[in-house]
Design a protein around this motif. Structure first.
Motif, PDB file in Angstrom:
ATOM      1  N   TRP A   1      15.729  41.963  27.465  1.00 61.56           N
ATOM      2  CA  TRP A   1      16.471  40.984  26.656  1.00 61.56           C
ATOM      3  C   TRP A   1      17.183  41.657  25.480  1.00 61.56           C
ATOM      4  O   TRP A   1      17.481  40.992  24.496  1.00 61.56           O
ATOM      5  CB  TRP A   1      15.519  39.896  26.140  1.00 61.56           C
ATOM      6  CG  TRP A   1      14.676  39.306  27.216  1.00 61.56           C
ATOM      7  CD1 TRP A   1      13.371  39.580  27.501  1.00 61.56           C
ATOM      8  CD2 TRP A   1      15.081  38.337  28.194  1.00 61.56           C
ATOM      9  NE1 TRP A   1      12.940  38.856  28.588  1.00 61.56           N
ATOM     10  CE2 TRP A   1      13.974  38.088  29.035  1.00 61.56           C
ATOM     11  CE3 TRP A   1      16.291  37.666  28.446  1.00 61.56           C
ATOM     12  CZ2 TRP A   1      14.020  37.191  30.106  1.00 61.56           C
ATOM     13  CZ3 TRP A   1      16.335  36.785  29.509  1.00 61.56           C
ATOM     14  CH2 TRP A   1      15.214  36.553  30.323  1.00 61.56           C
ATOM     15  N   ARG A   2      17.489  42.952  25.577  1.00 65.36           N
ATOM     16  CA  ARG A   2      18.042  43.669  24.428  1.00 65.36           C
ATOM     17  C   ARG A   2      19.370  43.071  23.959  1.00 65.36           C
ATOM     18  O   ARG A   2      19.621  42.959  22.766  1.00 65.36           O
ATOM     19  CB  ARG A   2      18.175  45.167  24.716  1.00 65.36           C
ATOM     20  CG  ARG A   2      19.360  45.582  25.577  1.00 65.36           C
ATOM     21  CD  ARG A   2      19.392  47.090  25.797  1.00 65.36           C
ATOM     22  NE  ARG A   2      19.335  47.867  24.574  1.00 65.36           N
ATOM     23  CZ  ARG A   2      20.395  48.179  23.829  1.00 65.36           C
ATOM     24  NH1 ARG A   2      21.603  47.738  24.168  1.00 65.36           N
ATOM     25  NH2 ARG A   2      20.260  48.900  22.739  1.00 65.36           N
ATOM     26  N   LYS A   3      20.238  42.662  24.895  1.00 65.83           N
ATOM     27  CA  LYS A   3      21.530  42.090  24.492  1.00 65.83           C
ATOM     28  C   LYS A   3      21.322  40.807  23.689  1.00 65.83           C
ATOM     29  O   LYS A   3      21.925  40.621  22.625  1.00 65.83           O
ATOM     30  CB  LYS A   3      22.396  41.800  25.722  1.00 65.83           C
ATOM     31  CG  LYS A   3      23.772  41.226  25.377  1.00 65.83           C
ATOM     32  CD  LYS A   3      24.558  40.890  26.626  1.00 65.83           C
ATOM     33  CE  LYS A   3      25.929  40.335  26.262  1.00 65.83           C
ATOM     34  NZ  LYS A   3      25.873  39.098  25.467  1.00 65.83           N
ATOM     35  N   GLU A   4      20.461  39.926  24.197  1.00 71.80           N
ATOM     36  CA  GLU A   4      20.185  38.674  23.496  1.00 71.80           C
ATOM     37  C   GLU A   4      19.534  38.944  22.142  1.00 71.80           C
ATOM     38  O   GLU A   4      19.828  38.247  21.161  1.00 71.80           O
ATOM     39  CB  GLU A   4      19.278  37.781  24.344  1.00 71.80           C
ATOM     40  CG  GLU A   4      19.920  37.212  25.601  1.00 71.80           C
ATOM     41  CD  GLU A   4      19.916  38.163  26.783  1.00 71.80           C
ATOM     42  OE1 GLU A   4      20.297  37.737  27.882  1.00 71.80           O
ATOM     43  OE2 GLU A   4      19.522  39.347  26.606  1.00 71.80           O
ATOM     44  N   ILE A   5      18.668  39.941  22.077  1.00 69.06           N
ATOM     45  CA  ILE A   5      18.000  40.284  20.823  1.00 69.06           C
ATOM     46  C   ILE A   5      19.009  40.778  19.794  1.00 69.06           C
ATOM     47  O   ILE A   5      19.012  40.338  18.635  1.00 69.06           O
ATOM     48  CB  ILE A   5      16.913  41.356  21.073  1.00 69.06           C
ATOM     49  CG1 ILE A   5      15.726  40.736  21.818  1.00 69.06           C
ATOM     50  CG2 ILE A   5      16.435  41.982  19.766  1.00 69.06           C
ATOM     51  CD1 ILE A   5      14.733  41.747  22.360  1.00 69.06           C
ATOM     52  N   LEU A   6      19.900  41.670  20.211  1.00 67.71           N
ATOM     53  CA  LEU A   6      20.881  42.234  19.275  1.00 67.71           C
ATOM     54  C   LEU A   6      21.918  41.207  18.850  1.00 67.71           C
ATOM     55  O   LEU A   6      22.542  41.347  17.794  1.00 67.71           O
ATOM     56  CB  LEU A   6      21.560  43.453  19.903  1.00 67.71           C
ATOM     57  CG  LEU A   6      20.637  44.647  20.179  1.00 67.71           C
ATOM     58  CD1 LEU A   6      21.385  45.749  20.918  1.00 67.71           C
ATOM     59  CD2 LEU A   6      20.022  45.183  18.894  1.00 67.71           C
ATOM     60  N   ASP A   7      22.117  40.164  19.658  1.00 71.20           N
ATOM     61  CA  ASP A   7      23.071  39.097  19.290  1.00 71.20           C
ATOM     62  C   ASP A   7      22.518  38.191  18.192  1.00 71.20           C
ATOM     63  O   ASP A   7      23.281  37.527  17.491  1.00 71.20           O
ATOM     64  CB  ASP A   7      23.414  38.237  20.513  1.00 71.20           C
ATOM     65  CG  ASP A   7      24.371  38.944  21.464  1.00 71.20           C
ATOM     66  OD1 ASP A   7      24.978  39.961  21.036  1.00 71.20           O
ATOM     67  OD2 ASP A   7      24.500  38.511  22.622  1.00 71.20           O
ATOM     68  N   GLU A   8      21.180  38.137  18.072  1.00 67.80           N
ATOM     69  CA  GLU A   8      20.560  37.308  17.029  1.00 67.80           C
ATOM     70  C   GLU A   8      20.547  38.087  15.714  1.00 67.80           C
ATOM     71  O   GLU A   8      20.077  39.220  15.675  1.00 67.80           O
ATOM     72  CB  GLU A   8      19.134  36.928  17.418  1.00 67.80           C
ATOM     73  CG  GLU A   8      19.038  36.006  18.621  1.00 67.80           C
ATOM     74  CD  GLU A   8      19.540  34.610  18.334  1.00 67.80           C
ATOM     75  OE1 GLU A   8      19.675  34.255  17.139  1.00 67.80           O
ATOM     76  OE2 GLU A   8      19.804  33.864  19.290  1.00 67.80           O
ATOM     77  N   GLU A   9      21.029  37.458  14.661  1.00 69.19           N
ATOM     78  CA  GLU A   9      21.161  38.174  13.391  1.00 69.19           C
ATOM     79  C   GLU A   9      20.441  37.475  12.249  1.00 69.19           C
ATOM     80  O   GLU A   9      20.919  37.444  11.122  1.00 69.19           O
ATOM     81  CB  GLU A   9      22.646  38.374  13.064  1.00 69.19           C
ATOM     82  CG  GLU A   9      23.343  39.279  14.077  1.00 69.19           C
ATOM     83  CD  GLU A   9      24.759  39.620  13.674  1.00 69.19           C
ATOM     84  OE1 GLU A   9      25.383  38.804  12.948  1.00 69.19           O
ATOM     85  OE2 GLU A   9      25.257  40.683  14.087  1.00 69.19           O
ATOM     86  N   ASP A  10      19.309  36.871  12.545  1.00 69.08           N
ATOM     87  CA  ASP A  10      18.445  36.369  11.482  1.00 69.08           C
ATOM     88  C   ASP A  10      17.020  36.249  12.018  1.00 69.08           C
ATOM     89  O   ASP A  10      16.795  36.266  13.233  1.00 69.08           O
ATOM     90  CB  ASP A  10      18.933  35.013  10.939  1.00 69.08           C
ATOM     91  CG  ASP A  10      18.962  33.936  12.002  1.00 69.08           C
ATOM     92  OD1 ASP A  10      17.888  33.544  12.468  1.00 69.08           O
ATOM     93  OD2 ASP A  10      20.065  33.500  12.374  1.00 69.08           O
ATOM     94  N   PHE A  11      16.081  36.180  11.110  1.00 68.26           N
ATOM     95  CA  PHE A  11      14.660  36.166  11.456  1.00 68.26           C
ATOM     96  C   PHE A  11      14.315  34.977  12.349  1.00 68.26           C
ATOM     97  O   PHE A  11      13.647  35.119  13.375  1.00 68.26           O
ATOM     98  CB  PHE A  11      13.851  36.121  10.154  1.00 68.26           C
ATOM     99  CG  PHE A  11      12.366  36.035  10.360  1.00 68.26           C
ATOM    100  CD1 PHE A  11      11.623  37.181  10.564  1.00 68.26           C
ATOM    101  CD2 PHE A  11      11.712  34.809  10.347  1.00 68.26           C
ATOM    102  CE1 PHE A  11      10.249  37.106  10.750  1.00 68.26           C
ATOM    103  CE2 PHE A  11      10.345  34.731  10.531  1.00 68.26           C
ATOM    104  CZ  PHE A  11       9.615  35.888  10.735  1.00 68.26           C
ATOM    105  N   GLN A  12      14.797  33.795  11.968  1.00 66.61           N
ATOM    106  CA  GLN A  12      14.481  32.585  12.728  1.00 66.61           C
ATOM    107  C   GLN A  12      14.977  32.672  14.157  1.00 66.61           C
ATOM    108  O   GLN A  12      14.259  32.347  15.112  1.00 66.61           O
ATOM    109  CB  GLN A  12      15.087  31.341  12.050  1.00 66.61           C
ATOM    110  CG  GLN A  12      14.430  30.977  10.737  1.00 66.61           C
ATOM    111  CD  GLN A  12      15.140  31.599   9.548  1.00 66.61           C
ATOM    112  OE1 GLN A  12      15.830  32.617   9.702  1.00 66.61           O
ATOM    113  NE2 GLN A  12      14.982  31.032   8.364  1.00 66.61           N
ATOM    114  N   GLY A  13      16.236  33.113  14.315  1.00 66.00           N
ATOM    115  CA  GLY A  13      16.825  33.206  15.650  1.00 66.00           C
ATOM    116  C   GLY A  13      16.060  34.155  16.551  1.00 66.00           C
ATOM    117  O   GLY A  13      15.837  33.872  17.734  1.00 66.00           O
ATOM    118  N   LEU A  14      15.643  35.283  15.994  1.00 68.53           N
ATOM    119  CA  LEU A  14      14.899  36.262  16.779  1.00 68.53           C
ATOM    120  C   LEU A  14      13.541  35.717  17.233  1.00 68.53           C
ATOM    121  O   LEU A  14      13.148  35.867  18.392  1.00 68.53           O
ATOM    122  CB  LEU A  14      14.696  37.540  15.959  1.00 68.53           C
ATOM    123  CG  LEU A  14      15.912  38.474  15.887  1.00 68.53           C
ATOM    124  CD1 LEU A  14      15.748  39.499  14.772  1.00 68.53           C
ATOM    125  CD2 LEU A  14      16.127  39.171  17.217  1.00 68.53           C
TER     126      LEU A  14
END
Length: 486
Positions: free
Chosen positions: A433-446
């Motif tokens: 899920w690296r692409k989805e992880i790197l697309d999230e740019e805040d603590f909550q989203g991650l």
């Protein structure tokens, strides 16, 4: 005008799940790079409503916050939905005539569960009122049942020539006078055919002997021994010093795979209660710990499938004889016990086994994918916040049960599969899920992503790829501890 009224409505409805996250993003216009990530405790405290999005089924829509919706907005939106629906009904005719001209754009639904999901979601959109539909933005769309027996969720044929050949190979191994366990492990690594999985799992777990002549007597003796434990210990659940253990088991059992009807049957829940209580009494160093209840389910399903040809998840176990149910219960207990013997430090006081594995995962990911690792550090995401569950439940909360069963085929054929190889599976699962992880740019989203990964339609193909990547990582890192070090 309608758009303005709609905006104001959502601002006033502060009680909606996830509203904290949305409002915060509007108010804080500071660039993400300069904004300090919030702590996990702050996140959990301020988004508590988002974790219980299934609890508002009985929401009172007569409350003032819902009455403020402008009737013109509702009528206009309803008209728009009907218009869009009428357009969608015309589209299939047009696409049918152009199929031969543009086959690339034709979308194939790969399985019956996918088709059912598509129909259910479109019907739901038409039936639900606007405010009810939008009040659950984070609720996952799940099929009626996460089909256990549908192991070919990616569209593979039920039985290929290669699978028939493999099945025959298994039958030859299992029927030989002394089963070659090394060869059986080698054959089981890429998956065990459903028809021979029960006896294969008994052998791989060390519950059954390799000698065919001893198997019947061994099964009889071990099953009688288990029900001897029931007679000896089960009545003690009412004693004061066992009350806490029994109470926690009694609470956790209904929560075990709540979407699968099989596990909501009273008779099945009674079986699980006995298995877990007896295990806890016989293992006082750890006792019962939440999460162990999940580990019974794959064994129960596999041993039930020995007597049931239809879909197991909807089967009424009252149709089975008492002897059959006793055999399933005893075999599930002994095989679960064999599994837990190898990972018991996961469940002793302070759960040191899990702490060590999460730390090892962090070090491994820092070597495999430094970008993902640094992304977590930047937004102050601790591995323990998401990977604790991965280790405690062996990824069972992240994958459909059919995938867990396929995964355990390999775990049981790997040396220390549930303790050692599982680490590399978790690393491969995270990097998937690296692409989805790197697309999230805040603590909550991650955190929301990592705790709700979209695997509902995974099947054998996805698990096979995951295991192949995990094996590659193990080959590279298991015998090279210096790779862990920075």
């Amino acid at each position: 005008m309608a758009a303005e009224n709609s905006k104001q409505f959502w601002k006033r409805s502060a009680k909606l799940p996830g509203s904290f996250i949305k409002e915060r993003s509007k108010v804080n216009a500071v660039p993400l790079k300069s904004k300090k990530a919030s702590s996990f405790h702050e996140f959990a405290r301020n988004t508590s409503d988002a974790w219980d999005i299934g609890d508002d089924e009985e929401e009172d829509f007569s409350s003032p916050s819902f009455q403020t919706l402008n009737s013109k907005v509702a009528l206009a939106t309803a008209a728009q939905v009907l218009e869009n629906h009428s357009k969608l009904r015309v589209k299939p005719e047009r696409s049918q005539s152009t199929t031969s001209d543009a086959p690339v754009n034709y979308k194939v639904i790969k399985s019956s569960s996918d088709a059912q999901l598509s129909r259910n979601s479109s019907d739901t959109c038409l039936r639900n009122p606007l405010h009810k539909q939008q009040s659950l933005p984070l609720r996952p769309v799940i099929p009626l049942v996460a089909r256990i027996s549908d192991q070919n969720a990616s569209g593979a044929p039920p039985m290929t020539v290669r699978e028939k050949t493999r099945l025959e190979k298994f039958r030859q191994l299992l029927s030989s006078h002394n089963t070659d366990l090394d060869e059986l492990r080698k054959c089981s690594w890429p998956g065990v055919p459903r028809e021979v999985r029960p006896v294969t799992w008994r052998l791989l777990s060390g519950y059954l002997p390799a000698n065919t002549e001893r198997r019947k007597l061994t099964l009889q003796r071990k099953r009688e021994e288990y029900f001897g434990f029931i007679e000896q210990y089960y009545d003690s659940r009412n004693e004061e010093h066992h009350q806490d253990t029994y109470r926690q088991i009694h609470i956790d059992i209904p929560r075990t795979n709540p979407l699968i009807p099989l596990f909501q049957q009273p008779l099945v829940q009674e079986i699980f209660e006995r298995i877990l209580f007896i295990w806890a009494i016989r293992h006082p160093a750890s006792g019962y710990v939440q999460g162990i209840n999940d580990l019974v389910t794959p064994f129960f399903v596999v041993f039930l499938s020995e007597y049931v040809e239809e879909d197991v998840e909807n089967f009424d176990v009252t149709n089975l004889s008492q002897d059959m149910l006793r055999s399933i219960e005893a075999d599930s207990f002994w095989c679960m016990s064999k599994l837990l013997d190898g990972i018991q430090d996961n469940y002793t006081f302070a759960q040191p086994g899990i702490q060590k594995k999460v730390k090892a995962l962090e070090e491994l990911v820092s070597r495999i994918d430094e970008q993902v690792h640094n992304h977590f550090r930047r937004y102050e995401v601790e591995y323990l916040q998401f990977a604790f569950r991965w280790m405690n439940n062996l990824l069972m909360r992240e994958l459909p049960l059919r995938c867990t069963i396929r995964l355990w085929d390999t775990y049981q054929s790997e040396p220390e599969g549930f303790s050692h190889f599982h680490l590399y599976v978790c690393a491969a699962f995270l990097i998937k899920w690296r692409k989805e992880i790197l697309d999230e740019e805040d603590f909550q989203g991650l955190l929301m992503l990592l705790q709700n990964l979209p695997t509902i339609h995974w099947g054998n193909e996805e698990i096979g790829l995951l295991l192949a990547e995990a094996y590659r990582l193990k080959y590279m890192f298991a015998d090279a501890p210096n790779h862990y070090r920075r």
